[in-house]
Motif scaffolding. Sequence first.
Motif, PDB file in Angstrom:
ATOM      1  N   LYS A  26       0.827  -1.206   0.000  1.00 33.66           N
ATOM      2  CA  LYS A  26       0.000   0.000   0.000  1.00 33.66           C
ATOM      3  C   LYS A  26       0.864   1.260   0.000  1.00 33.66           C
ATOM      4  O   LYS A  26       0.651   2.167  -0.785  1.00 33.66           O
ATOM      5  N   THR A  27       1.827   1.296   0.925  1.00 34.20           N
ATOM      6  CA  THR A  27       2.653   2.499   1.070  1.00 34.20           C
ATOM      7  C   THR A  27       3.467   2.748  -0.198  1.00 34.20           C
ATOM      8  O   THR A  27       3.540   3.883  -0.700  1.00 34.20           O
ATOM      9  N   THR A  28       4.044   1.683  -0.721  1.00 33.45           N
ATOM     10  CA  THR A  28       4.850   1.808  -1.937  1.00 33.45           C
ATOM     11  C   THR A  28       3.992   2.293  -3.104  1.00 33.45           C
ATOM     12  O   THR A  28       4.383   3.192  -3.854  1.00 33.45           O
ATOM     13  N   THR A  48       1.429   9.460   4.125  1.00 29.36           N
ATOM     14  CA  THR A  48       1.925   8.106   4.263  1.00 29.36           C
ATOM     15  C   THR A  48       2.076   7.697   5.717  1.00 29.36           C
ATOM     16  O   THR A  48       2.163   8.535   6.604  1.00 29.36           O
ATOM     17  N   ILE A  49       2.070   6.405   5.941  1.00 25.49           N
ATOM     18  CA  ILE A  49       2.130   5.874   7.293  1.00 25.49           C
ATOM     19  C   ILE A  49       3.218   4.825   7.343  1.00 25.49           C
ATOM     20  O   ILE A  49       3.166   3.851   6.594  1.00 25.49           O
ATOM     21  N   ASP A  50       4.212   5.066   8.179  1.00 29.46           N
ATOM     22  CA  ASP A  50       5.207   4.050   8.406  1.00 29.46           C
ATOM     23  C   ASP A  50       5.854   3.506   7.120  1.00 29.46           C
ATOM     24  O   ASP A  50       5.798   2.301   6.860  1.00 29.46           O
ATOM     25  N   PRO A  51       6.439   4.384   6.302  1.00 27.78           N
ATOM     26  CA  PRO A  51       7.053   3.871   5.072  1.00 27.78           C
ATOM     27  C   PRO A  51       8.323   3.088   5.393  1.00 27.78           C
ATOM     28  O   PRO A  51       8.999   3.396   6.369  1.00 27.78           O
ATOM     29  N   LEU A 154      -3.941   8.774   0.006  1.00 22.02           N
ATOM     30  CA  LEU A 154      -3.903   8.349   1.406  1.00 22.02           C
ATOM     31  C   LEU A 154      -3.513   6.887   1.526  1.00 22.02           C
ATOM     32  O   LEU A 154      -4.195   5.993   1.025  1.00 22.02           O
ATOM     33  N   ASP A 155      -2.403   6.693   2.177  1.00 23.74           N
ATOM     34  CA  ASP A 155      -1.940   5.358   2.509  1.00 23.74           C
ATOM     35  C   ASP A 155      -2.683   4.973   3.791  1.00 23.74           C
ATOM     36  O   ASP A 155      -2.977   5.830   4.614  1.00 23.74           O
ATOM     37  N   THR A 156      -3.037   3.706   3.975  1.00 24.80           N
ATOM     38  CA  THR A 156      -3.753   3.358   5.210  1.00 24.80           C
ATOM     39  C   THR A 156      -2.865   2.526   6.123  1.00 24.80           C
ATOM     40  O   THR A 156      -1.934   1.877   5.672  1.00 24.80           O
ATOM     41  N   PRO A 157      -3.146   2.576   7.427  1.00 24.20           N
ATOM     42  CA  PRO A 157      -2.249   1.969   8.404  1.00 24.20           C
ATOM     43  C   PRO A 157      -2.266   0.446   8.368  1.00 24.20           C
ATOM     44  O   PRO A 157      -3.213  -0.157   7.862  1.00 24.20           O
TER      45      PRO A 157
END
Length: 374
Positions: A26-28, A48-51, A154-157
């Motif tokens: 997701k983040t990528t 982003t969250i925690d890349p 929006l990246d999700t956690p």
Amino acid sequence: MSARSLHQLLRDKRVLVLCGAGGVGKTTTAAALGVAAARAGRRVLVLTIDPARRLAEAMGLPESGPEPTTVPPERLFADGPRGTGRLDVWMLDPRLVFDRMIHRLAPSPEAARAIVEHRVYRFLSDLVAGVQEYAATEALDGFLADERYELIVLDTPPSRHALDFLDAPGRLSRFLDERVVSLFGPESSSRGGRLWQGAQALVGRVLDGVFGAGHAREMRTFVGAFSGLFGGIRLHTERLRARLASPDAAFLLVTSPESAALREAAFFRDTLVERGLPFAGYVLNRSWAREDALAHPEALLEHVSDDPHAEHGVAALSRLAATERARAESHRTLLVRLAEQLPTGAVAVAAPDAGAELEEFGGLVRLGDALAPG
Ligand SMILES: Nc1ncnc2c1ncn2[C@@H]1O[C@H](COP(=O)(O)OP(=O)(O)O)[C@@H](O)[C@H]1O
Ligand SMILES: [Mg+2]
């Protein structure tokens, strides 16, 4: 509104939400799509969250800051003329977002400070389930009002349940609303019966024991002040839900070719549809579905003489290549199957495994181009 490609989504939408199981990319994908949209000319914010560290480094992202960071144009447009697009990236810090929310909702700056600096608040904001998810939606709400950005990705956690993200605002306000919290709150004779007051008294004694007398009272005052904010939280939750359900938004499900991830993606899709949220399609990440022209090593044989070593080597290569071809074929079939289940206008796109390329910004650019060819 229908979209035939991710490129169109990136051009037309206001919010793109990337969902899926943990670790599927997701983040990528959020980063790569943000890069593609900015290179195509839009003003983009990737939340982003925690890349992964290498991703943060590739984007030149600081550990975490109070504001979005702009990717320098010379990096964004390293391989050609400088476009008008712009890419900002912000790594969510749930604590910071939460503090800001309090400042926004509190009746006065002094009241906000009193809450945020309260040690009970520190304790409570760690305790509340879904703070990270909540922070994501809260940040999104803030940035949607920000004219600087045309598109927010929006990246999700990394939730245990992929749906936590959607439920977080509701869950948080329920938590704050529930009688459990009022048990901690200021004693009120108007509420509840004798049983209730008894329970409150018990909680009071436990708190006295844990925090020491006096501190328990402090905690109650605090919760009392905090509960004044409930209405504000609920209001903005509803506004955000409406935004996310509108045609301005699009939800993309990221999945790997593994069956567990695919199952989760299908479940997630059903839930989105059930809730009337705009499901825009699948990204089949780290798949070989695109490589439809894998060479047959046998072709090499024409170029080698009758060297037995070479023949041996080619035979070994052939077996390997056959496995690869079979995998590519099965991923292609998978992509077709995903595409068959799509509602009108949704897309199914394969993203290649970019391997170590993602260590550099150029790798993200190529991944973005593969996902959303212009
Ligand atoms: N297309 C890809 N090619 C190569 N590596 C990838 C790709 N997508 C994700 N990864 C790697 O897989 C790991 C998990 O990806 P990430 O985007 O953090 O997943 P998620 O956000 O869904 O948990 C990271 O190390 C990332 O670099
Ligand atoms: Mg992630």
